[in-house]
Design an enzyme around this catalytic site. Structure first.
Site, short mmCIF file in Angstrom:
data_model
loop_
_atom_site.label_atom_id
_atom_site.label_comp_id
_atom_site.label_asym_id
_atom_site.label_seq_id
_atom_site.Cartn_x
_atom_site.Cartn_y
_atom_site.Cartn_z
N SER A 49 0.82 -1.31 -0.04
CA SER A 49 0.03 -0.03 0.25
C SER A 49 0.84 1.12 0.01
O SER A 49 0.42 2.42 -0.28
CB SER A 49 -0.96 -0.03 1.37
OG SER A 49 -0.23 -0.46 2.46
N ASP A 87 5.21 -7.14 2.66
CA ASP A 87 4.51 -7.73 1.39
C ASP A 87 5.46 -8.09 0.39
O ASP A 87 6.18 -7.28 0.10
CB ASP A 87 3.63 -6.47 0.95
CG ASP A 87 2.16 -6.62 1.46
OD1 ASP A 87 1.79 -7.81 2.11
OD2 ASP A 87 1.28 -5.63 1.35
N GLU A 119 -0.43 -12.46 -1.72
CA GLU A 119 -2.02 -12.33 -2.04
C GLU A 119 -2.49 -13.61 -2.72
O GLU A 119 -1.46 -14.33 -3.69
CB GLU A 119 -2.34 -11.17 -2.83
CG GLU A 119 -2.16 -9.88 -1.96
CD GLU A 119 -2.48 -8.72 -2.78
OE1 GLU A 119 -2.42 -7.59 -2.26
OE2 GLU A 119 -3.10 -8.74 -3.68
N GLU A 186 -9.78 -9.44 3.57
CA GLU A 186 -10.13 -7.96 3.11
C GLU A 186 -11.31 -7.75 2.39
O GLU A 186 -11.60 -8.58 1.43
CB GLU A 186 -8.83 -7.29 2.34
CG GLU A 186 -9.22 -6.05 2.03
CD GLU A 186 -7.94 -5.32 1.10
OE1 GLU A 186 -8.09 -4.37 0.94
OE2 GLU A 186 -6.91 -5.94 1.25
#
Length: 279
Positions: A49, A87, A119, A186
């Protein structure tokens, strides 16, 4: 006085077993990480992010491994107690199991993270398994996975019909079986997140997934009012630091232009005798 205990993946496991809520916030720099850590957070996430809130990108897709290593190193230097999770950015692990392990290793070795996050569900289970076998803890991420924004057609709530909901439950069980120590959920319906949380033995960390998860994570700029481009529905503002910063900066500009700053108390003295010798 708060007793300081270094957090680890065992902290997450024990919290789930003892039904204790876990706390997680993002950080991308030394100073912020130090403040968040001192407050007693369980985990600090160096999220991709940063592409949006630090680098000004429209999404996370342009973030590179070099970006992640650079910011992770800064955060790791500021954190003493919390578990630092970093991440894996877009295309650093999707291409092959080898790339996934290699890049996860870079975040640990060069970035000094203690765990990595990636992810995806079933399609990345081979990567999760291989990274874990390389002695690197992995946090999974399901639901709205921002790196898949183009495939999703935008930032949309996931798991809203029966097929999609069943798929998320299966994927949560799959990443657990692959060795993930926790999973971020999420932007999925709260009741579905609660069901997933009860269906697996690893902790769930919610962001826009309701109160039934084992813990919560937010982007710190969102919760402090520092990022105004877009505010997701699931964000609670705990302070409005952004407007306070702008007011302070405007005050600084005004005082510099008027000559009010710096005042005498902000300057260093030199005796008149020394000054006289300089002429």
């Amino acid at each position: 006085m708060r007793i300081r205990v270094k957090k680890s993946v065992l902290t997450f496991r024990n919290a789930k077993q003892k039904n204790k809520r876990l706390t997680m916030l993002t950080a991308y720099d030394y100073s912020t990480a130090k403040l968040i850590d001192a407050a007693g957070i369980d985990s600090v996430l160096v999220g991709d992010s940063l592409g949006m809130v630090m680098l000004g990108y429209e999404d996370t897709l342009s973030v590179t491994m070099e970006d992640m290593i650079h910011h992770t190193k800064a955060v790791a230097r500021g954190v003493k107690d919390a578990l630092v999770v970093s991440d894996l950015p877009f295309m650093s692990y999707q291409t092959s199991v080898y790339d996934a392990v290699s890049n996860a290793g870079r975040l640990i070795k060069e970035g000094r993270a203690q765990a990595v996050k990636l992810e995806g569900g079933l399609e990345v289970c081979p990567q999760i398994k291989a990274i874990v076998e390389a002695s690197i803890p992995v946090m999974a991420h399901l639901g709205l996975t921002p790196q898949s924004v183009n495939a999703f057609g935008g930032f949309k709530v996931q798991g809203k019909d029966e097929e999609a909901a069943r798929s998320l439950i299966e994927q949560a069980k799959a990443v657990e079986a692959a060795g993930a120590f926790a999973v971020v959920l999420e932007c999925i319906p709260a009741k579905l997140a609660d069901l997933i949380t009860k269906s697996i033995s690893i902790p769930t960390i919610g962001i826009g997934a309701g109160n039934g998860c084992d813990g919560q994570v937010l982007v710190y700029q969102d919760m402090l009012g520092l990022y105004s481009d877009f505010t997701p529905k699931f964000v609670k503002r705990y302070a409005e630091i952004g407007p306070q910063m702008q007011t302070a900066i405007e005050g600084y500009i005004s005082e510099v232009k008027s000559g009010a700053f710096p005042a005498a108390e902000h300057t260093f003295a030199l005796s008149d005798a020394v000054i006289e010798k300089l002429y």
